[in-house]
Design a protein around this motif. Structure first.
Motif, PDB file in Angstrom:
ATOM      1  N   ASP A  16       0.741  -1.305  -0.256  1.00  0.00           N
ATOM      2  CA  ASP A  16       0.026   0.060   0.179  1.00  0.00           C
ATOM      3  C   ASP A  16       1.002   1.344  -0.089  1.00  0.00           C
ATOM      4  O   ASP A  16       0.611   2.264  -0.595  1.00  0.00           O
ATOM      5  N   GLN A  17       1.838   1.139   0.546  1.00  0.00           N
ATOM      6  CA  GLN A  17       2.906   2.444   1.000  1.00  0.00           C
ATOM      7  C   GLN A  17       3.896   2.743   0.060  1.00  0.00           C
ATOM      8  O   GLN A  17       4.488   3.702   0.039  1.00  0.00           O
TER       9      GLN A  17
ATOM     10  N   GLU B   4       1.349   1.796   9.601  1.00  0.00           N
ATOM     11  CA  GLU B   4       0.741   0.527   9.202  1.00  0.00           C
ATOM     12  C   GLU B   4      -0.782   0.529   9.159  1.00  0.00           C
ATOM     13  O   GLU B   4      -1.280   1.536   9.495  1.00  0.00           O
ATOM     14  N   GLY B   5      -1.520  -0.406   8.830  1.00  0.00           N
ATOM     15  CA  GLY B   5      -2.736  -0.530   8.468  1.00  0.00           C
ATOM     16  C   GLY B   5      -3.201  -1.541   7.316  1.00  0.00           C
ATOM     17  O   GLY B   5      -2.407  -2.165   6.645  1.00  0.00           O
TER      18      GLY B   5
ATOM     19  N   GLY C 169      -1.410 -12.017  -1.054  1.00  0.00           N
ATOM     20  CA  GLY C 169      -2.808 -12.865  -0.807  1.00  0.00           C
ATOM     21  C   GLY C 169      -3.016 -12.704   0.540  1.00  0.00           C
ATOM     22  O   GLY C 169      -3.772 -13.467   0.925  1.00  0.00           O
ATOM     23  N   ASP C 170      -2.653 -11.811   1.339  1.00  0.00           N
ATOM     24  CA  ASP C 170      -3.079 -11.696   2.603  1.00  0.00           C
ATOM     25  C   ASP C 170      -3.714 -10.388   3.252  1.00  0.00           C
ATOM     26  O   ASP C 170      -3.918  -9.491   2.164  1.00  0.00           O
ATOM     27  N   GLU C 171      -4.607 -10.409   3.895  1.00  0.00           N
ATOM     28  CA  GLU C 171      -5.305  -9.192   4.553  1.00  0.00           C
ATOM     29  C   GLU C 171      -6.085  -8.590   3.529  1.00  0.00           C
ATOM     30  O   GLU C 171      -5.932  -7.491   3.127  1.00  0.00           O
TER      31      GLU C 171
ATOM     32  N   GLU D 234     -10.636  -0.870  12.150  1.00  0.00           N
ATOM     33  CA  GLU D 234     -10.601   0.279  11.059  1.00  0.00           C
ATOM     34  C   GLU D 234     -10.934  -0.436   9.773  1.00  0.00           C
ATOM     35  O   GLU D 234     -11.409  -0.138   8.744  1.00  0.00           O
ATOM     36  N   ALA D 235     -10.227  -1.745   9.538  1.00  0.00           N
ATOM     37  CA  ALA D 235     -10.259  -2.166   8.250  1.00  0.00           C
ATOM     38  C   ALA D 235     -11.668  -3.169   7.982  1.00  0.00           C
ATOM     39  O   ALA D 235     -11.774  -3.932   6.987  1.00  0.00           O
TER      40      ALA D 235
END
Ligand SMILES: [Zn+2]
Length: 501
Positions: free
Chosen positions: A169-170, A242-243, A280-282, A496-497
């Protein structure tokens, strides 16, 4: 001298001491019996010169060189070697170059510990064939020079897989043809030349580079450049810290499938490793539930829920990679019996796996976060805990041959400087490396700590970045406090997610 104080990882079959000794002069002569391993001779000379800091002269091989490399006819294990120190010189033999290179690290440690060596015979081979370090260069970019230093350290301690987490993501850190906005100079990335250099640098040091592009989640950096690949169309801002983020690739759109394939094409063209990691995680599936394209795809395929759609996507991309000769590795979060059995799973959360028994079908790489997450503080993952990890994976491997090996993981959401990364890596990298290499009957944390504290020259150029013995194994109270704080943070992120733990 006491060899037990200087070798790390300790040899799997121990050390047999013999009578006599061998003394090095200021110059080391190097020979190759019957001109074996000709393609590696020059590299080996240069490598020894750099690592030992002494002049190395190639000899013809018939005049008792200080170090004679020999190719054995009988078949040894892939990285197995025999190192013999005799009064007239040292002899290093193996069937393969990999064995010669791993044995060379033992030789280097012997020479660095003392220029007068007591004669001995060392027969050595690894307990685990997959001994990796995962380095996250997406959350914090790792400059090339630092990365090469980490590869050097891995080689010295006989780790053999660099799992290169190269997008998240980052940040997106490598170029893909047709998608020029994925990378930018400001944010930091590796050019094709950089990647070729890293792969070749690592390969020469018996390290396979396995790239990871996490999909379909962990994609905000790509979606911010190409919002059309998402379900909602964006816009997106690259996050920091993170997130787990709800926006992921839209697998209902043909453009997105074409993008995922292009990414696989690129990884295949840049990395010779037979493995690629596709994350393939989270993966929060909420966007797919309300996206007309994803729902259309789901109905077309006859699936009842988004989880089945995820399985379809993962199997499709893995099949595409397989056509190109690559085995796919996925984090184990969602992998079950519906996933192609050729997919290798990597376990980061052993609590998830306990209930699913996923590894009955798939090969497994172990890297559970209680033992192998080096980004966590020493209070959460003390040195002794990392050292214990290899032993437990070796036990698993004896019971289940589908266990390939283990990795140490360095996530970098909070490790945004070289100093922070190195203080988290060292000396825990050495603890993991020994526990992955040395057979369990020869593992001793007491000996390992004695070597670290007294004898060994640690690996960073800047020794100040290596953590001090006083914090390697913190008090129980500190550990309890750190665990509570960590649990709070993970729960908040998941809430949050929209993911229930
Ligand atoms: Zn969609």
């Amino acid at each position: 001298m006491n060899y037990q104080k200087s070798l790390l990882p300790y040899p799997s079959d121990g050390i047999m001491l013999l009578k006599g000794s061998f003394v090095f002069s200021k110059v080391l002569t190097l020979g190759f019996q019957d001109s074996c391993f000709p393609e590696h001779a020059q590299f080996l000379q240069e490598y020894l010169e750099t690592v030992l800091g002494m002049e190395i002269i190639l000899s013809a091989g018939s005049d008792n060189p200080d170090l004679l490399i020999t190719k054995r006819k009988e078949l040894l294990g892939e990285e197995e070697y025999v190192l013999q120190v005799e009064p007239q010189g040292c002899r290093l033999s193996s069937t393969s170059w990999k064995g010669i290179f791993t044995g060379l690290q033992t030789f280097i440690q012997l020479v660095n510990s003392n220029r007068t060596l007591q004669c001995c015979r060392i027969t050595d081979s690894p307990a685990l064939s997959w001994r990796g370090l995962m380095l996250d260069v997406a959350r914090s970019f790792c400059p090339l020079e630092e990365l090469l230093g980490i590869i050097d350290a891995m080689a010295l301690y006989k780790l053999n897989v660099l799992h290169w987490h190269i997008s998240d993501d980052q940040g997106w850190r490598f170029p893909v043809d047709g998608y020029p906005d994925l990378v930018s100079e400001d944010r930091g990335y590796y050019s094709r030349d950089d990647i070729n250099y890293v792969v070749s640098y690592a390969e020469k040091r018996n390290i396979m580079v396995v790239p990871e592009v996490d999909m379909p989640g962990h994609m905000i950096a790509a979606l911010s450049a190409y919002p059309k690949l998402s379900c909602t169309g964006g816009p997106f801002v690259i996050p920091t810290g993170e997130g787990i983020f709800q926006d992921i690739l839209c697998v209902g759109k043909a453009d997105t499938i074409a993008f995922a394939r292009k990414v696989v094409d690129t990884l295949c063209s840049l990395f010779p490793s037979p493995y690629i990691h596709l994350g393939g995680d989270e993966i929060p599936l909420d966007r797919w539930a309300t996206c007309p394209d994803c729902q259309h795809r789901m109905q077309e395929l006859g699936y009842k829920d988004e989880k089945a759609l995820l399985g379809w996507f993962s199997n499709e991309i893995a099949a595409y990679a397989r056509e190109k000769g690559k085995s796919t590795i996925l984090w184990s979060d969602y992998v079950d019996a519906s996933y192609d059995p050729s997919i290798i799973t990597q376990v980061w959360n052993p609590l998830l796996g306990k209930h699913k028994r996923f590894h009955s079908n798939h090969q497994v790489i172990k890297s559970d976060y209680f033992h192998s997450y080096l980004d966590m503080s020493y209070a959460l993952v003390p040195l002794s805990r990392v050292y214990r990890y290899g032993k437990s994976v070796q036990k698993d491997r004896k019971q289940n041959t589908k266990v390939l090996g283990a990795e140490l993981l360095l996530w970098t959401e909070y490790l945004n400087t070289r100093e922070k990364r190195e203080s988290h890596l060292y000396p825990r990298l050495l603890a993991g490396a020994e526990s992955f290499w040395t057979k369990d009957s020869k593992l001793s944390y007491t000996r390992f700590k004695r070597i670290l504290t007294h004898d060994i020259q640690l690996v960073s150029d800047n020794q100040n970045n290596v953590n001090k013995p006083s914090i390697w194994d913190p008090l129980l109270l500190e550990q309890i406090k750190a665990r509570r704080a960590r649990k709070k943070r993970v729960t908040a992120n998941s809430k949050e997610a929209g993911i229930s733990l």
